[in-house]
Scaffold this active site. Sequence first.
Site, short mmCIF file in Angstrom:
data_model
loop_
_atom_site.label_atom_id
_atom_site.label_comp_id
_atom_site.label_asym_id
_atom_site.label_seq_id
_atom_site.Cartn_x
_atom_site.Cartn_y
_atom_site.Cartn_z
N ILE A 70 0.72 -1.20 -0.28
CA ILE A 70 0.03 -0.12 -0.07
C ILE A 70 0.76 1.22 -0.10
CG2 ILE A 70 -2.06 -1.02 1.11
CD1 ILE A 70 -1.13 0.33 3.76
N ASP A 71 2.07 1.05 0.36
CA ASP A 71 3.04 2.54 0.38
C ASP A 71 3.39 2.93 -1.04
OD1 ASP A 71 2.54 1.96 3.32
OD2 ASP A 71 4.64 1.09 3.51
N ARG A 88 -12.81 22.28 15.00
CA ARG A 88 -11.78 21.68 15.64
C ARG A 88 -10.72 21.53 14.48
NH1 ARG A 88 -15.48 17.01 17.79
NH2 ARG A 88 -15.80 17.52 20.06
N MET A 107 -0.85 5.34 7.21
CA MET A 107 0.48 4.57 7.05
C MET A 107 1.59 5.31 6.19
SD MET A 107 -0.78 0.63 7.27
CE MET A 107 -1.02 0.06 9.02
N ARG A 124 5.75 4.34 6.33
CA ARG A 124 6.90 4.38 7.32
C ARG A 124 8.08 5.09 6.75
NH1 ARG A 124 7.77 -0.68 10.12
NH2 ARG A 124 6.97 -2.02 8.81
N ARG A 184 -7.96 16.75 17.65
CA ARG A 184 -8.48 15.37 17.82
C ARG A 184 -7.38 14.73 16.73
NH1 ARG A 184 -13.25 14.15 20.49
NH2 ARG A 184 -13.85 15.44 21.97
N HIS A 233 -4.66 -0.04 10.11
CA HIS A 233 -5.01 -1.23 9.25
C HIS A 233 -6.23 -1.12 8.20
CE1 HIS A 233 -1.87 -2.56 11.93
NE2 HIS A 233 -1.45 -3.48 10.95
N GLN A 260 -6.78 0.86 6.12
CA GLN A 260 -6.16 1.02 4.84
C GLN A 260 -5.86 -0.06 4.17
OE1 GLN A 260 -3.38 4.89 5.50
NE2 GLN A 260 -3.60 3.76 7.64
N ARG A 261 -5.44 -1.20 4.91
CA ARG A 261 -5.10 -2.09 4.22
C ARG A 261 -6.07 -3.33 3.72
NH1 ARG A 261 0.42 -3.52 7.07
NH2 ARG A 261 -0.57 -5.33 7.71
O1 F6P Z 1 4.67 -1.74 4.49
C1 F6P Z 1 3.23 -1.73 4.73
C2 F6P Z 1 2.75 -1.25 6.05
O2 F6P Z 1 1.26 -1.13 6.04
C3 F6P Z 1 3.46 0.16 6.53
O3 F6P Z 1 2.73 1.27 5.82
C4 F6P Z 1 3.33 -0.14 7.90
O4 F6P Z 1 4.34 0.90 8.67
C5 F6P Z 1 3.32 -1.56 8.11
O5 F6P Z 1 3.08 -2.01 7.08
C6 F6P Z 1 2.56 -2.11 9.36
O6 F6P Z 1 2.97 -3.35 9.47
P1 F6P Z 1 2.04 -4.21 10.41
O7 F6P Z 1 0.74 -4.59 9.81
O8 F6P Z 1 2.93 -5.42 10.42
O9 F6P Z 1 1.93 -3.49 11.85
#
Ligand code: F6P
Length: 342
Positions: A126-127, A162, A169, A171, A265, A271, A273-274
Amino acid sequence: MRVGVLTGGGDCPGLNAVIRGIVRKGVPDYGYSFLGFRDGWRGPLEALTKPLDIPAVRGLLPRGGTILGSSRTNPFAISGGVEKIKRNLQNLGVDALIAIGGEDTLGVATKLCEVGVNVVGVPKTIDNDLSGTDYTFGFDTAVNIAMEAIDRLHTTAESHHRTLVVEVMGRHAGWIALHAGLAGGANVILLPERQFDVDQVAGYVEKRFQTQYSPIVVVAEGAQPLDGQMVLHNQALDAFGHVRLGGIGQWLAEQLEEKTGKEARTVVLGHIQRGGTPTAYDRVLATRFGLHAIDAVHEGDFGKMVALRGTDIVRVELADATRELKTVPVERYTEAEVFFGS
Ligand code: F6P
Protein backbone atom coordinates in the site's frame (compact mmCIF):
# COMPACT_ATOMS: atom_id res chain seq x y z
CA MET A 1 6.43 -27.77 -14.16
CA ARG A 2 5.29 -27.01 -10.62
CA VAL A 3 5.20 -23.40 -9.47
CA GLY A 4 5.06 -22.23 -5.87
CA VAL A 5 3.31 -18.98 -4.94
CA LEU A 6 3.68 -17.00 -1.71
CA THR A 7 2.60 -13.63 -0.30
CA GLY A 8 4.85 -11.93 2.27
CA GLY A 9 4.97 -8.78 4.41
CA GLY A 10 2.00 -6.55 5.23
CA ASP A 11 -1.07 -7.75 3.32
CA CYS A 12 -2.77 -5.47 0.84
CA PRO A 13 -5.88 -5.45 -1.34
CA GLY A 14 -5.19 -7.18 -4.65
CA LEU A 15 -2.99 -10.06 -3.45
CA ASN A 16 -5.73 -12.58 -4.21
CA ALA A 17 -6.26 -11.06 -7.65
CA VAL A 18 -2.57 -11.72 -8.47
CA ILE A 19 -2.83 -15.33 -7.29
CA ARG A 20 -5.95 -15.77 -9.42
CA GLY A 21 -4.25 -14.26 -12.50
CA ILE A 22 -1.24 -16.56 -12.13
CA VAL A 23 -3.31 -19.74 -11.82
CA ARG A 24 -5.96 -18.81 -14.39
CA LYS A 25 -3.28 -18.39 -17.04
CA GLY A 26 -0.70 -20.92 -15.87
CA VAL A 27 -3.00 -23.96 -15.84
CA PRO A 28 -4.70 -23.72 -19.26
CA ASP A 29 -1.96 -21.94 -21.25
CA TYR A 30 1.14 -23.65 -19.91
CA GLY A 31 -0.18 -26.81 -18.27
CA TYR A 32 1.52 -25.97 -14.96
CA SER A 33 0.47 -27.14 -11.55
CA PHE A 34 0.68 -24.82 -8.55
CA LEU A 35 1.40 -25.06 -4.85
CA GLY A 36 0.53 -22.27 -2.44
CA PHE A 37 2.98 -21.59 0.38
CA ARG A 38 1.45 -20.31 3.58
CA ASP A 39 2.49 -17.21 5.51
CA GLY A 40 5.23 -15.69 3.37
CA TRP A 41 8.71 -17.16 3.60
CA ARG A 42 7.61 -19.28 6.58
CA GLY A 43 5.83 -21.49 4.00
CA PRO A 44 8.87 -22.74 2.06
CA LEU A 45 10.95 -22.66 5.25
CA GLU A 46 8.64 -25.03 7.14
CA ALA A 47 7.00 -26.72 4.12
CA LEU A 48 3.59 -25.21 4.96
CA THR A 49 1.53 -25.57 1.81
CA LYS A 50 -1.97 -25.10 0.48
CA PRO A 51 -3.37 -26.62 -2.73
CA LEU A 52 -3.74 -24.08 -5.50
CA ASP A 53 -5.77 -24.93 -8.59
CA ILE A 54 -8.50 -23.24 -10.63
CA PRO A 55 -11.37 -24.09 -8.21
CA ALA A 56 -9.26 -22.68 -5.36
CA VAL A 57 -9.01 -19.27 -7.04
CA ARG A 58 -12.66 -18.90 -8.06
CA GLY A 59 -14.34 -15.84 -6.56
CA LEU A 60 -11.06 -14.29 -5.43
CA LEU A 61 -11.04 -11.09 -7.48
CA PRO A 62 -12.87 -8.84 -4.98
CA ARG A 63 -11.50 -10.49 -1.85
CA GLY A 64 -9.10 -8.48 0.35
CA GLY A 65 -6.20 -9.99 2.32
CA THR A 66 -4.51 -13.13 1.04
CA ILE A 67 -5.82 -16.70 0.96
CA LEU A 68 -2.22 -17.84 1.47
CA GLY A 69 -1.63 -15.84 4.66
CA SER A 70 1.40 -13.65 5.22
CA SER A 71 4.23 -13.05 7.68
CA ARG A 72 7.40 -11.04 8.03
CA THR A 73 9.59 -14.17 8.30
CA ASN A 74 13.15 -13.57 7.12
CA PRO A 75 14.92 -16.86 6.23
CA PHE A 76 18.26 -15.04 6.12
CA ALA A 77 17.87 -14.20 9.81
CA ILE A 78 17.40 -17.90 10.68
CA SER A 79 20.39 -20.21 10.87
CA GLY A 80 20.25 -22.78 8.04
CA GLY A 81 17.10 -21.10 6.69
CA VAL A 82 18.19 -20.89 3.07
CA GLU A 83 19.30 -24.54 2.90
CA LYS A 84 15.99 -25.57 4.44
CA ILE A 85 14.06 -23.68 1.76
CA LYS A 86 16.11 -25.24 -1.04
CA ARG A 87 15.60 -28.71 0.41
CA ASN A 88 11.86 -28.23 0.87
CA LEU A 89 11.39 -26.91 -2.67
CA GLN A 90 13.21 -29.93 -4.03
CA ASN A 91 11.24 -32.40 -1.90
CA LEU A 92 7.95 -30.79 -2.96
CA GLY A 93 8.94 -30.83 -6.63
CA VAL A 94 8.68 -27.05 -6.95
CA ASP A 95 10.68 -25.79 -9.94
CA ALA A 96 10.00 -22.08 -9.61
CA LEU A 97 8.57 -19.61 -7.12
CA ILE A 98 6.50 -16.47 -7.56
CA ALA A 99 7.00 -14.19 -4.54
CA ILE A 100 4.45 -11.41 -4.10
CA GLY A 101 5.73 -8.82 -1.67
CA GLY A 102 7.34 -5.51 -0.85
CA GLU A 103 10.93 -4.47 -0.20
CA ASP A 104 11.59 -7.14 2.46
CA THR A 105 9.92 -10.14 0.79
CA LEU A 106 11.46 -9.27 -2.56
CA GLY A 107 14.81 -8.54 -0.90
CA VAL A 108 14.79 -12.19 0.24
CA ALA A 109 13.75 -13.22 -3.30
CA THR A 110 16.74 -11.31 -4.72
CA LYS A 111 19.18 -13.09 -2.40
CA LEU A 112 17.59 -16.52 -3.03
CA CYS A 113 18.03 -16.01 -6.78
CA GLU A 114 21.72 -15.41 -6.19
CA VAL A 115 21.98 -18.88 -4.61
CA GLY A 116 20.17 -20.61 -7.46
CA VAL A 117 16.45 -20.55 -6.55
CA ASN A 118 14.22 -19.70 -9.53
CA VAL A 119 12.14 -16.73 -8.40
CA VAL A 120 9.99 -14.13 -10.13
CA GLY A 121 8.81 -11.18 -8.02
CA VAL A 122 5.51 -9.28 -8.01
CA PRO A 123 5.51 -5.86 -6.29
CA LYS A 124 2.85 -5.24 -3.65
CA THR A 125 2.52 -2.63 -0.96
CA ILE A 126 0.00 0.00 0.00
CA ASP A 127 3.01 2.29 0.55
CA ASN A 128 3.90 2.47 -3.20
CA ASP A 129 7.55 2.75 -2.20
CA LEU A 130 9.09 0.06 -4.41
CA SER A 131 11.57 1.24 -7.01
CA GLY A 132 11.30 0.02 -10.57
CA THR A 133 7.51 0.26 -10.82
CA ASP A 134 5.35 3.35 -11.26
CA TYR A 135 2.70 1.92 -8.95
CA THR A 136 2.19 -1.08 -6.71
CA PHE A 137 -1.29 -2.56 -6.32
CA GLY A 138 -2.92 -1.85 -2.95
CA PHE A 139 -1.87 1.79 -3.03
CA ASP A 140 -4.92 3.02 -4.92
CA THR A 141 -7.26 1.23 -2.51
CA ALA A 142 -5.46 2.62 0.55
CA VAL A 143 -5.53 6.15 -0.87
CA ASN A 144 -9.25 5.91 -1.62
CA ILE A 145 -9.99 4.67 1.89
CA ALA A 146 -7.96 7.53 3.41
CA MET A 147 -9.54 10.07 1.04
CA GLU A 148 -13.04 8.99 2.02
CA ALA A 149 -12.10 9.29 5.69
CA ILE A 150 -10.76 12.81 5.11
CA ASP A 151 -13.95 13.80 3.26
CA ARG A 152 -15.98 12.67 6.25
CA LEU A 153 -13.69 14.39 8.74
CA HIS A 154 -14.10 17.79 7.03
CA THR A 155 -17.80 17.96 7.90
CA THR A 156 -17.46 16.94 11.53
CA ALA A 157 -14.38 19.15 12.06
CA GLU A 158 -16.30 22.16 10.71
CA SER A 159 -19.34 21.51 12.90
CA HIS A 160 -17.16 21.66 16.01
CA HIS A 161 -14.47 24.15 14.91
CA ARG A 162 -11.77 21.59 15.63
CA THR A 163 -8.49 20.62 14.07
CA LEU A 164 -8.48 17.01 12.93
CA VAL A 165 -5.17 15.23 12.55
CA VAL A 166 -5.35 12.10 10.38
CA GLU A 167 -2.48 9.64 10.78
CA VAL A 168 -1.98 7.39 7.76
CA MET A 169 0.47 4.58 7.04
CA GLY A 170 3.86 5.22 5.45
CA ARG A 171 6.99 4.26 7.27
CA HIS A 172 9.69 5.78 5.06
CA ALA A 173 7.66 7.10 2.13
CA GLY A 174 4.74 9.51 2.29
CA TRP A 175 2.91 8.51 -0.90
CA ILE A 176 -0.36 7.66 0.88
CA ALA A 177 -0.30 10.91 2.87
CA LEU A 178 0.50 12.94 -0.25
CA HIS A 179 -2.15 11.41 -2.52
CA ALA A 180 -4.90 11.09 0.11
CA GLY A 181 -4.14 14.59 1.37
CA LEU A 182 -4.30 16.10 -2.12
CA ALA A 183 -7.43 14.13 -3.07
CA GLY A 184 -9.14 14.95 0.23
CA GLY A 185 -8.22 18.64 0.33
CA ALA A 186 -6.04 18.50 3.44
CA ASN A 187 -4.66 21.80 4.72
CA VAL A 188 -1.31 20.41 5.78
CA ILE A 189 0.43 17.18 4.68
CA LEU A 190 3.44 15.86 6.61
CA LEU A 191 5.71 13.17 5.18
CA PRO A 192 8.63 11.05 6.43
CA GLU A 193 10.78 12.57 3.66
CA ARG A 194 10.87 16.01 5.25
CA GLN A 195 11.06 16.97 8.94
CA PHE A 196 8.36 19.46 9.89
CA ASP A 197 8.37 22.58 12.06
CA VAL A 198 5.48 22.26 14.50
CA ASP A 199 5.20 26.08 14.84
CA GLN A 200 4.79 26.38 11.09
CA VAL A 201 2.09 23.69 11.15
CA ALA A 202 0.33 25.63 13.95
CA GLY A 203 0.54 28.74 11.73
CA TYR A 204 -1.18 26.89 8.86
CA VAL A 205 -3.87 25.67 11.25
CA GLU A 206 -4.59 29.21 12.50
CA LYS A 207 -4.72 30.54 8.94
CA ARG A 208 -7.21 27.87 7.96
CA PHE A 209 -9.46 28.74 10.93
CA GLN A 210 -9.50 32.36 9.66
CA THR A 211 -11.25 31.16 6.47
CA GLN A 212 -14.11 29.90 8.73
CA TYR A 213 -13.27 26.33 7.77
CA SER A 214 -11.55 23.74 9.95
CA PRO A 215 -8.06 22.38 9.30
CA ILE A 216 -7.37 18.79 8.35
CA VAL A 217 -3.74 17.77 8.91
CA VAL A 218 -2.64 14.52 7.25
CA VAL A 219 0.46 13.02 8.81
CA ALA A 220 2.32 9.88 7.71
CA GLU A 221 3.17 7.57 10.62
CA GLY A 222 6.90 8.00 9.85
CA ALA A 223 6.88 11.82 9.77
CA GLN A 224 9.14 13.52 12.29
CA PRO A 225 9.34 16.97 13.83
CA LEU A 226 12.50 19.02 13.29
CA ASP A 227 15.43 17.70 15.32
CA GLY A 228 12.97 15.30 16.87
CA GLN A 229 12.78 11.63 17.38
CA MET A 230 10.33 9.52 15.45
CA VAL A 231 7.41 8.71 17.70
CA LEU A 232 7.52 4.97 18.15
CA HIS A 233 4.74 2.66 19.21
CA ASN A 234 7.32 0.56 20.99
CA GLN A 235 11.00 -0.26 20.54
CA ALA A 236 10.56 -3.87 19.32
CA LEU A 237 12.06 -4.71 15.92
CA ASP A 238 10.64 -7.17 13.39
CA ALA A 239 12.72 -9.81 11.55
CA PHE A 240 13.77 -7.19 9.01
CA GLY A 241 14.84 -4.68 11.68
CA HIS A 242 11.86 -2.31 11.39
CA VAL A 243 10.40 -0.60 14.45
CA ARG A 244 6.66 -0.43 14.91
CA LEU A 245 5.48 3.14 14.31
CA GLY A 246 2.41 5.04 15.39
CA GLY A 247 1.73 7.92 17.74
CA ILE A 248 2.90 10.95 15.79
CA GLY A 249 -0.74 12.03 15.15
CA GLN A 250 -1.61 12.12 18.85
CA TRP A 251 1.60 13.97 19.70
CA LEU A 252 0.94 16.53 16.97
CA ALA A 253 -2.69 17.10 18.00
CA GLU A 254 -1.58 17.85 21.56
CA GLN A 255 1.03 20.31 20.29
CA LEU A 256 -1.48 22.03 17.98
CA GLU A 257 -4.10 22.34 20.69
CA GLU A 258 -1.58 23.94 23.01
CA LYS A 259 -0.19 26.32 20.37
CA THR A 260 -3.49 27.41 18.76
CA GLY A 261 -5.87 27.21 21.74
CA LYS A 262 -8.34 25.30 19.53
CA GLU A 263 -9.38 21.75 20.23
CA ALA A 264 -7.49 19.17 18.15
CA ARG A 265 -8.38 15.49 17.77
CA THR A 266 -6.60 12.58 16.13
CA VAL A 267 -7.83 9.76 13.90
CA VAL A 268 -5.44 6.88 13.24
CA LEU A 269 -6.57 5.01 10.13
CA GLY A 270 -4.13 2.14 10.68
CA HIS A 271 -5.00 -1.24 9.21
CA ILE A 272 -8.34 -0.02 7.82
CA GLN A 273 -6.18 1.19 4.92
CA ARG A 274 -5.08 -2.37 4.18
CA GLY A 275 -8.37 -4.20 4.61
CA GLY A 276 -11.31 -5.02 2.39
CA THR A 277 -11.95 -5.16 -1.29
CA PRO A 278 -9.53 -3.68 -3.88
CA THR A 279 -10.51 -0.80 -6.17
CA ALA A 280 -11.02 -1.50 -9.88
CA TYR A 281 -7.58 0.02 -10.57
CA ASP A 282 -5.89 -2.37 -8.13
CA ARG A 283 -7.83 -5.39 -9.39
CA VAL A 284 -6.71 -4.69 -12.96
CA LEU A 285 -3.08 -3.97 -12.02
CA ALA A 286 -2.87 -7.04 -9.77
CA THR A 287 -4.43 -9.27 -12.44
CA ARG A 288 -2.01 -7.99 -15.09
CA PHE A 289 0.96 -8.53 -12.74
CA GLY A 290 -0.19 -12.13 -12.18
CA LEU A 291 -0.54 -12.84 -15.91
CA HIS A 292 2.89 -11.36 -16.69
CA ALA A 293 4.58 -13.10 -13.76
CA ILE A 294 3.58 -16.53 -15.05
CA ASP A 295 4.80 -15.52 -18.53
CA ALA A 296 8.19 -14.66 -16.99
CA VAL A 297 8.30 -18.09 -15.31
CA HIS A 298 7.40 -19.75 -18.61
CA GLU A 299 10.26 -17.94 -20.36
CA GLY A 300 12.67 -18.89 -17.55
CA ASP A 301 13.28 -15.20 -16.92
CA PHE A 302 14.14 -15.54 -13.22
CA GLY A 303 15.55 -12.84 -10.95
CA LYS A 304 13.04 -10.41 -12.42
CA MET A 305 10.14 -8.42 -11.01
CA VAL A 306 7.12 -7.47 -13.09
CA ALA A 307 6.55 -3.73 -13.00
CA LEU A 308 4.27 -1.00 -14.31
CA ARG A 309 5.87 1.55 -16.67
CA GLY A 310 3.26 3.98 -17.90
CA THR A 311 0.51 1.60 -18.97
CA ASP A 312 2.84 -1.27 -19.91
CA ILE A 313 3.88 -4.19 -17.76
CA VAL A 314 7.63 -4.67 -18.05
CA ARG A 315 10.27 -6.76 -16.27
CA VAL A 316 13.03 -5.23 -14.15
CA GLU A 317 15.91 -6.83 -12.27
CA LEU A 318 14.80 -7.81 -8.76
CA ALA A 319 18.13 -6.53 -7.47
CA ASP A 320 17.49 -3.07 -8.95
CA ALA A 321 13.94 -2.93 -7.61
CA THR A 322 14.98 -3.75 -4.05
CA ARG A 323 18.18 -1.66 -3.81
CA GLU A 324 16.52 1.51 -2.55
CA LEU A 325 13.04 2.75 -1.69
CA LYS A 326 11.09 5.10 -3.94
CA THR A 327 10.34 8.13 -1.80
CA VAL A 328 8.34 11.28 -2.61
CA PRO A 329 10.45 13.74 -4.61
CA VAL A 330 10.62 17.31 -3.38
CA GLU A 331 8.77 18.74 -6.40
CA ARG A 332 5.74 16.58 -5.65
CA TYR A 333 5.67 17.98 -2.11
CA THR A 334 6.02 21.55 -3.44
CA GLU A 335 2.87 21.04 -5.53
CA ALA A 336 0.90 20.07 -2.41
CA GLU A 337 2.23 23.04 -0.40
CA VAL A 338 0.11 25.42 -2.49
CA PHE A 339 -2.89 24.29 -0.43
CA PHE A 340 -1.29 24.45 3.03
CA GLY A 341 -3.15 26.70 5.46
CA SER A 342 -5.72 27.80 2.92
O1 F6P B 1 4.45 -1.87 4.53
C1 F6P B 1 3.11 -1.74 4.64
C2 F6P B 1 2.71 -1.21 5.99
O2 F6P B 1 1.31 -1.11 6.00
C3 F6P B 1 3.38 0.10 6.44
O3 F6P B 1 2.79 1.24 5.91
C4 F6P B 1 3.27 0.02 7.94
O4 F6P B 1 4.29 0.75 8.58
C5 F6P B 1 3.44 -1.44 8.21
O5 F6P B 1 3.07 -2.13 7.03
C6 F6P B 1 2.64 -1.93 9.39
O6 F6P B 1 2.90 -3.27 9.56
P1 F6P B 1 2.15 -4.26 10.57
O7 F6P B 1 0.78 -4.48 10.04
O8 F6P B 1 2.96 -5.51 10.54
O9 F6P B 1 2.14 -3.57 11.89
